[in-house]
Design an enzyme around this catalytic site. Structure first.
Site, PDB file in Angstrom:
ATOM      1  N   ASN A  69       0.781  -1.175   0.076  1.00 34.46           N
ATOM      2  CA  ASN A  69      -0.176  -0.044  -0.001  1.00 34.46           C
ATOM      3  C   ASN A  69       0.963   1.179   0.076  1.00 34.46           C
ATOM      4  O   ASN A  69       0.252   2.311  -0.504  1.00 34.46           O
ATOM      5  CB  ASN A  69      -1.109   0.074   0.998  1.00 34.46           C
ATOM      6  CG  ASN A  69      -0.167  -0.530   2.488  1.00 34.46           C
ATOM      7  OD1 ASN A  69       0.142  -1.461   2.710  1.00 34.46           O
ATOM      8  ND2 ASN A  69      -0.543   0.509   3.511  1.00 34.46           N
ATOM      9  N   GLN A 108      -4.803  -3.882  -2.097  1.00 35.55           N
ATOM     10  CA  GLN A 108      -4.369  -2.753  -2.980  1.00 35.55           C
ATOM     11  C   GLN A 108      -4.206  -3.205  -4.658  1.00 35.55           C
ATOM     12  O   GLN A 108      -4.292  -2.284  -5.490  1.00 35.55           O
ATOM     13  CB  GLN A 108      -3.025  -2.082  -2.697  1.00 35.55           C
ATOM     14  CG  GLN A 108      -2.944  -1.405  -1.156  1.00 35.55           C
ATOM     15  CD  GLN A 108      -3.534   0.077  -1.474  1.00 35.55           C
ATOM     16  OE1 GLN A 108      -4.017   0.333  -2.447  1.00 35.55           O
ATOM     17  NE2 GLN A 108      -4.209   0.341  -0.039  1.00 35.55           N
ATOM     18  N   SER A 110     -11.171  -5.315   0.203  1.00 39.99           N
ATOM     19  CA  SER A 110     -11.836  -4.124   0.662  1.00 39.99           C
ATOM     20  C   SER A 110     -12.573  -3.338  -0.374  1.00 39.99           C
ATOM     21  O   SER A 110     -11.796  -3.016  -1.349  1.00 39.99           O
ATOM     22  CB  SER A 110     -10.731  -3.284   1.433  1.00 39.99           C
ATOM     23  OG  SER A 110     -11.510  -2.290   2.227  1.00 39.99           O
ATOM     24  N   HIS A 123     -13.325  -0.080  -0.262  1.00 38.25           N
ATOM     25  CA  HIS A 123     -13.276   1.146  -0.726  1.00 38.25           C
ATOM     26  C   HIS A 123     -12.167   1.643  -1.522  1.00 38.25           C
ATOM     27  O   HIS A 123     -11.858   2.702  -1.745  1.00 38.25           O
ATOM     28  CB  HIS A 123     -13.517   2.071   0.722  1.00 38.25           C
ATOM     29  CG  HIS A 123     -12.243   1.767   1.813  1.00 38.25           C
ATOM     30  ND1 HIS A 123     -11.312   2.765   1.904  1.00 38.25           N
ATOM     31  CD2 HIS A 123     -12.137   0.829   2.507  1.00 38.25           C
ATOM     32  CE1 HIS A 123     -10.580   2.358   2.811  1.00 38.25           C
ATOM     33  NE2 HIS A 123     -10.984   1.071   3.246  1.00 38.25           N
ATOM     34  N   THR A 175     -26.821  -9.947  10.516  1.00 36.25           N
ATOM     35  CA  THR A 175     -27.676  -9.311   9.375  1.00 36.25           C
ATOM     36  C   THR A 175     -26.427  -8.662   8.465  1.00 36.25           C
ATOM     37  O   THR A 175     -25.911  -7.965   8.834  1.00 36.25           O
ATOM     38  CB  THR A 175     -28.785  -8.665   9.735  1.00 36.25           C
ATOM     39  OG1 THR A 175     -29.616  -9.382  10.654  1.00 36.25           O
ATOM     40  CG2 THR A 175     -29.443  -8.060   8.675  1.00 36.25           C
ATOM     41  N   CYS A 228      -3.189   4.633   7.885  1.00 36.16           N
ATOM     42  CA  CYS A 228      -3.473   4.145   8.936  1.00 36.16           C
ATOM     43  C   CYS A 228      -2.380   4.310  10.039  1.00 36.16           C
ATOM     44  O   CYS A 228      -2.673   4.271  11.308  1.00 36.16           O
ATOM     45  CB  CYS A 228      -3.761   2.655   8.846  1.00 36.16           C
ATOM     46  SG  CYS A 228      -4.691   2.198   7.395  1.00 36.16           S
TER      47      CYS A 228
END
Ligand code: PMP
Length: 379
Positions: free
Chosen positions: A150, A178, A198, A200, A235, A322
């Site tokens: 990343n 990535q 992921s 996003h 859920t 991060c």
């Protein structure tokens, strides 16, 4: 504003926003309900799962939705740490895995639930295959390696490491967060048992991702409950999943065009910066993601460069979102043998399909002027 921090997150695509809005407004049922409202939601869930599977060359039953790659990654560590013979299992991670993943592995080791060893990388940030071959021996339970880093974008030798893991009888996990949408990925033939993703990072929403679990692999549930074939109860985050599905469909349709666009832009940016400024590119000797450029400008501190850029409307980052904010030099760059004081100068420019040639040219035109005074001062 010109956004150049797409490895931190990407702007949701319009198709993603539409799919999520439709899910919230129309298909808001519970996919586990047997009535018609639930069945509409179940159809959305199934279509999204098929789209994610198709992007990655996986079978839909191999896709388990999670809250993101952090959860998927740590599920892998948890699952691999189940003691089989009373002895804490040996986990082998590369030294440049995502900081949250390294932290989780260290915690397991500190708690006596696993033993941990790290595979070193070479000067360009690629896992050192000779060292990996020594470390990946019978008795290793899990080998974990990202498809591409990343911070530097350096593409990792996953096929070679997969073969080593297979020969040693170890599970093999790839953090492909990535790489997806930027490079082709084929779960069926990549040699991995488990893959984390992921949404996003590919113009999908935040808070949704997946773990691919190879068909036939006996794998412990993360949360009890009947959802996700009893692997992750609760859920489903259906709007997120619908958005992920739309993002995956787009990424699959545009993979080639996006790859070409990103390569063109990154090449122009890298060459343009090198022609105008004293730039050192990290990982320059290795194959890299087409969208990522990690570099240092002269001896300037990253914070100064980023502040000047932001004042002029250019948004970028130092390394990973991060771990940004701390004063620690990047563990990725230090693992590559880059001294801490140089690593503290690293800035990361990461592009997406939303960026344009005009934006790259605007940065090339403005940046030398923005940095002229600090560069003269530092000289
Ligand atoms: N792995 C890698 C390689 C990443 O870049 C990221 C995002 N920074 C993650 C894992 C974590 O993903 P998420 O935000 O979905 O938890």
């Amino acid at each position: 504003m010109i956004y150049l921090d797409n490895n931190a997150t990407t702007r949701p695509a319009p198709e993603v926003i539409d799919a999520m809005a439709a899910c919230l407004a129309r298909d808001w049922g519970n996919p586990s309900s047997s009535h018609a409202v639930g069945q509409d939601a179940k159809r959305v869930l199934g279509e999204a799962r098929s789209a994610v599977a198709a992007l990655l060359g996986a079978h839909p039953v191999e896709v388990v939705f999670t809250s993101g790659a952090t959860e998927a990654n740590q599920w892998v560590l948890e699952g691999a740490s189940a003691a089989l013979d009373g002895k804490p299992p040996l986990l082998l991670l590369s030294a440049i895995e995502h900081s949250a993943q390294l932290k989780a592995a260290r915690r397991l080791a500190q708690n006596g639930r696993a033993r941990l060893e790290l595979m070193p990388v070479d000067r360009d940030g690629r896992v050192d295959l000779a060292a990996a071959a020594r470390l990946i021996a019978p008795g290793v339970r899990l080998v974990s390696l990202m498809a591409a880093n990343n911070e530097t974008g350096v593409v990792q030798p996953v096929a070679e490491v997969a073969a080593l893991a297979k020969a040693a009888g170890a599970l093999f996990h790839i953090d492909a967060t990535q790489a997806i949408g930027k490079l082709p990925f084929d779960f069926a033939h990549c040699g991995a048992d488990l893959v984390s993703l992921s949404a996003h990072k590919v113009h999908g929403p935040k808070g949704i991702g997946a773990l691919l679990v190879r068909k036939g692999l006996v794998w412990p549930a993360l949360l009890s409950g009947s959802q996700e074939r009893a692997r992750r109860g609760g859920t489903e985050n259906l709007p997120g999943i619908a958005g992920f599905g739309a993002a995956a469909r787009l990424a699959a349709a545009r993979l080639r065009a996006d790859g070409e666009h990103l390569s063109l832009l990154r090449g122009r940016l890298e060459q343009g910066l090198q022609a105008r400024l004293p730039v050192r590119v990290f990982g320059a000797g290795a194959a890299r993601l087409p969208n990522t450029l990690s570099l240092r400008i002269g001896t300037l501190d990253a914070d100064l460069v980023l502040a000047r850029m932001e004042q002029a409307g250019f948004i970028a980052a130092s390394g990973s979102a991060c771990s940004a904010g701390g004063n620690e030099p990047s563990h990725v760059l230090t693992a590559m043998g880059i001294p801490p004081e140089e690593a503290r100068g690293a800035i990361r420019l990461s592009l997406s399909r939303d960026n344009t040639i005009a934006e790259i040219d605007a940065l090339l035109e403005r940046l030398p002027g923005l940095l002229a005074a600090p560069l003269a001062e530092a000289a």
